[in-house]
Design a protein around this motif. Structure first.
Motif, short mmCIF file in Angstrom:
data_model
loop_
_atom_site.label_atom_id
_atom_site.label_comp_id
_atom_site.label_asym_id
_atom_site.label_seq_id
_atom_site.Cartn_x
_atom_site.Cartn_y
_atom_site.Cartn_z
N PHE A 1 13.56 -2.22 -0.73
CA PHE A 1 13.51 -1.55 0.57
C PHE A 1 13.10 -2.65 1.71
O PHE A 1 12.63 -3.72 1.09
CB PHE A 1 12.50 -0.28 0.69
CG PHE A 1 11.13 -0.49 0.30
CD1 PHE A 1 10.08 -0.93 1.17
CD2 PHE A 1 10.94 -0.24 -1.08
CE1 PHE A 1 9.05 -1.26 0.72
CE2 PHE A 1 9.52 -0.54 -1.64
CZ PHE A 1 8.43 -0.79 -0.55
N ALA A 2 13.20 -2.42 2.68
CA ALA A 2 12.96 -3.63 3.83
C ALA A 2 11.58 -3.90 3.83
O ALA A 2 10.49 -2.92 3.68
CB ALA A 2 13.49 -3.10 5.10
N PRO A 3 11.01 -5.31 4.26
CA PRO A 3 9.88 -5.67 4.33
C PRO A 3 8.95 -4.60 5.26
O PRO A 3 9.50 -4.39 6.27
CB PRO A 3 9.97 -7.05 4.93
CG PRO A 3 11.23 -7.57 4.37
CD PRO A 3 12.09 -6.13 4.26
N ILE A 4 8.01 -4.43 5.08
CA ILE A 4 7.12 -3.63 6.00
C ILE A 4 5.71 -4.42 6.19
O ILE A 4 5.39 -5.36 5.42
CB ILE A 4 6.83 -2.21 5.19
CG1 ILE A 4 5.76 -2.44 4.12
CG2 ILE A 4 8.16 -1.50 5.19
CD1 ILE A 4 5.53 -1.22 3.47
N ASN A 5 4.94 -3.93 7.04
CA ASN A 5 3.69 -4.28 7.69
C ASN A 5 2.67 -3.62 6.56
O ASN A 5 2.52 -2.44 6.70
CB ASN A 5 3.26 -4.27 9.04
CG ASN A 5 1.86 -4.78 9.20
OD1 ASN A 5 1.02 -4.54 8.67
ND2 ASN A 5 1.81 -5.65 10.59
N THR A 6 2.02 -4.29 5.72
CA THR A 6 1.29 -3.76 4.72
C THR A 6 0.10 -2.91 5.32
O THR A 6 -0.44 -1.95 4.68
CB THR A 6 0.75 -4.40 3.54
OG1 THR A 6 0.29 -5.68 4.11
CG2 THR A 6 2.01 -4.81 2.87
N LYS A 7 -0.35 -3.38 6.40
CA LYS A 7 -1.95 -2.86 6.93
C LYS A 7 -1.15 -1.48 7.68
O LYS A 7 -2.03 -0.71 7.50
CB LYS A 7 -2.12 -3.87 8.20
CG LYS A 7 -2.91 -5.00 7.42
CD LYS A 7 -3.31 -6.05 8.37
CE LYS A 7 -5.00 -5.46 8.86
NZ LYS A 7 -5.51 -6.22 9.84
N THR A 8 -0.19 -1.41 8.19
CA THR A 8 0.32 -0.09 8.81
C THR A 8 0.57 0.68 7.90
O THR A 8 0.81 2.12 8.24
CB THR A 8 1.21 -0.42 10.16
OG1 THR A 8 2.42 -0.77 9.55
CG2 THR A 8 0.67 -1.43 11.07
N ALA A 9 1.29 0.25 6.86
CA ALA A 9 1.82 1.23 5.89
C ALA A 9 0.66 2.14 5.03
O ALA A 9 1.07 3.30 4.49
CB ALA A 9 2.43 0.28 4.91
N VAL A 10 -0.65 1.72 5.33
CA VAL A 10 -1.71 2.61 4.59
C VAL A 10 -1.75 3.95 5.30
O VAL A 10 -1.64 4.90 4.64
CB VAL A 10 -2.81 1.75 4.91
CG1 VAL A 10 -4.14 2.65 4.45
CG2 VAL A 10 -3.10 0.55 4.00
N PRO B 1 0.73 -1.20 0.09
CA PRO B 1 0.09 0.03 -0.15
C PRO B 1 0.73 1.35 -0.01
O PRO B 1 0.43 2.41 -0.61
CB PRO B 1 -0.78 0.10 1.24
CG PRO B 1 -0.97 -1.79 1.44
CD PRO B 1 0.38 -2.14 1.29
N ALA B 2 1.93 1.38 0.77
CA ALA B 2 2.69 2.41 0.77
C ALA B 2 3.51 2.80 -0.64
O ALA B 2 3.59 4.33 -0.96
CB ALA B 2 3.90 2.19 1.72
N ALA B 3 3.59 1.91 -1.43
CA ALA B 3 4.18 2.18 -2.74
C ALA B 3 3.07 2.24 -3.97
O ALA B 3 3.28 2.93 -5.01
CB ALA B 3 5.32 1.06 -3.32
N GLN B 4 1.84 1.62 -3.41
CA GLN B 4 0.84 1.62 -4.78
C GLN B 4 -0.40 2.26 -4.25
O GLN B 4 -1.62 1.63 -4.59
CB GLN B 4 0.50 -0.03 -4.85
CG GLN B 4 1.74 -0.91 -5.25
CD GLN B 4 2.23 -0.35 -6.61
OE1 GLN B 4 1.45 0.54 -7.48
NE2 GLN B 4 3.42 -0.81 -6.96
N HIS B 5 -0.47 3.45 -3.78
CA HIS B 5 -1.46 4.37 -3.67
C HIS B 5 -2.56 3.75 -2.72
O HIS B 5 -3.80 3.81 -2.91
CB HIS B 5 -2.36 4.74 -4.78
CG HIS B 5 -1.03 5.04 -5.91
ND1 HIS B 5 -0.54 6.17 -5.94
CD2 HIS B 5 -0.87 4.27 -7.03
CE1 HIS B 5 0.25 6.27 -7.17
NE2 HIS B 5 0.15 5.09 -7.97
N GLY B 6 -2.15 3.05 -1.59
CA GLY B 6 -2.96 2.51 -0.71
C GLY B 6 -3.58 0.98 -1.05
O GLY B 6 -4.36 0.63 -0.16
N LYS B 7 -3.42 0.50 -2.16
CA LYS B 7 -3.88 -0.68 -2.66
C LYS B 7 -3.22 -1.98 -1.81
O LYS B 7 -1.94 -1.87 -1.69
CB LYS B 7 -3.80 -0.81 -4.12
CG LYS B 7 -4.68 -0.05 -4.71
CD LYS B 7 -6.09 -0.30 -4.73
CE LYS B 7 -6.87 0.69 -5.70
NZ LYS B 7 -8.54 0.25 -5.55
#
Length: 291
Positions: free
Chosen positions: A233-242, A76-82
């Protein structure tokens, strides 16, 4: 850790539900390319058939590869929240993903790594499976080189191994085609493309008729930042990245420049890439607000 547990972790992190059929296929252990997978399908007693073995240009990926795709590209952080949950890929590296539809159901999309937009093409994983099998039935030419005398057998082994996890109606629907004889049929490539005579179980008109039973969802195409525009870049938690900091800054005209700098620092990308990503996010946010 069992394979399904790793994908369940990804499901929790992305907020995307694993469809029951996909869960069953992963749990079977056959989505991994085990030693001898290319020939063991011939012995039905072993129950070692890689699902979708008969399909053209389809490769399963494991949970570690899925996690890496999310961390380095489809998050989501890189793809407009998707949010995306990758589960397979094409030979060229385009990614089959689960995505959540507006009604909360889980659809399937093919994300092309060099395209700047995509869309959810299938309303459910079951629809995806049925349509891909129908497309395979309509053109078996890709099996002619490797299995010239065993096309019927490999189709049957594949369909029966997958359909046992489906409901009785869909299972019977797919298995019924396995009883047919292979014969020459004309297939059309693309909506207005050229036609070619190929070995097939169904005609082009039958393909069109049956696939119409599985209509595509209606969400609009969405922008995708191509893989090559993003550095690792380092793995991230996609839920918090929104809710990442650059996104909140981007929505305020007074802090847009800060958003661009924050994006650039987060993803270690060029200023041009960061500006484009922030601009596209602002446009997308405005379109959603007006819908």
């Amino acid at each position: 850790m069992h394979l399904i547990s790793e994908f369940e972790d990804l499901s929790t992190e992305t907020g995307i539900a694993l469809p029951p059929l996909l869960r069953s296929l992963i749990f079977s252990g056959n989505t991994n390319y085990f030693p001898g997978w290319y020939s063991l399908w011939r012995d039905r007693s072993l129950d070692r058939v890689v699902p979708f073995l008969s399909w053209y240009d389809y490769e399963w990926i494991d949970a570690a590869t899925s996690r890496n795709e999310i961390a380095t590209w489809l998050n989501p952080a890189a793809q407009h929240g998707k949010a995306f949950l990758p589960f397979a890929q094409s030979g060229a590296g385009d990614i089959y993903c689960l995505m959540t539809l507006e009604d909360g159901q889980t659809g399937v999309a093919l994300i092309w790594q060099y395209n700047e937009s995509s869309q959810i093409d299938y309303r459910s994983f079951n629809d995806f499976v049925c349509i891909r099998y129908l497309e395979t039935f309509a053109d078996l030419s890709h099996l002619s080189d490797d299995f010239p005398d065993e096309i019927s057998e490999i189709i049957s082994a594949d369909v029966y191994s997958v359909s046992r996890f489906m409901d009785e109606q869909k299972s019977g629907f797919l298995r019924g085609f396995c009883q047919r004889r292979i014969s020459p049929h004309e297939v059309r490539y693309g909506k207005n493309g050229h036609t070619q005579t190929v070995p097939a179980l169904i005609s082009q008109s039958e393909l069109d008729f049956h696939t119409a039973q599985f209509p595509a969802p209606s969400p609009k195409p969405f922008p995708v930042v191509p893989r090559w525009e993003l550095s690792q870049f380092a793995p991230i938690n996609t839920k918090t990245a929104v809710g990442s900091d650059w996104r909140s800054k981007a929505l305020d005209p007074n802090t847009k420049l800060q958003a661009i700098r924050a994006y650039q620092q987060t993803f270690q990308c060029t200023l041009i890439v960061a500006k484009k990503a922030v601009d596209e996010f602002i446009i997308d946010a405005g379109n959603q607000a007006s819908d």
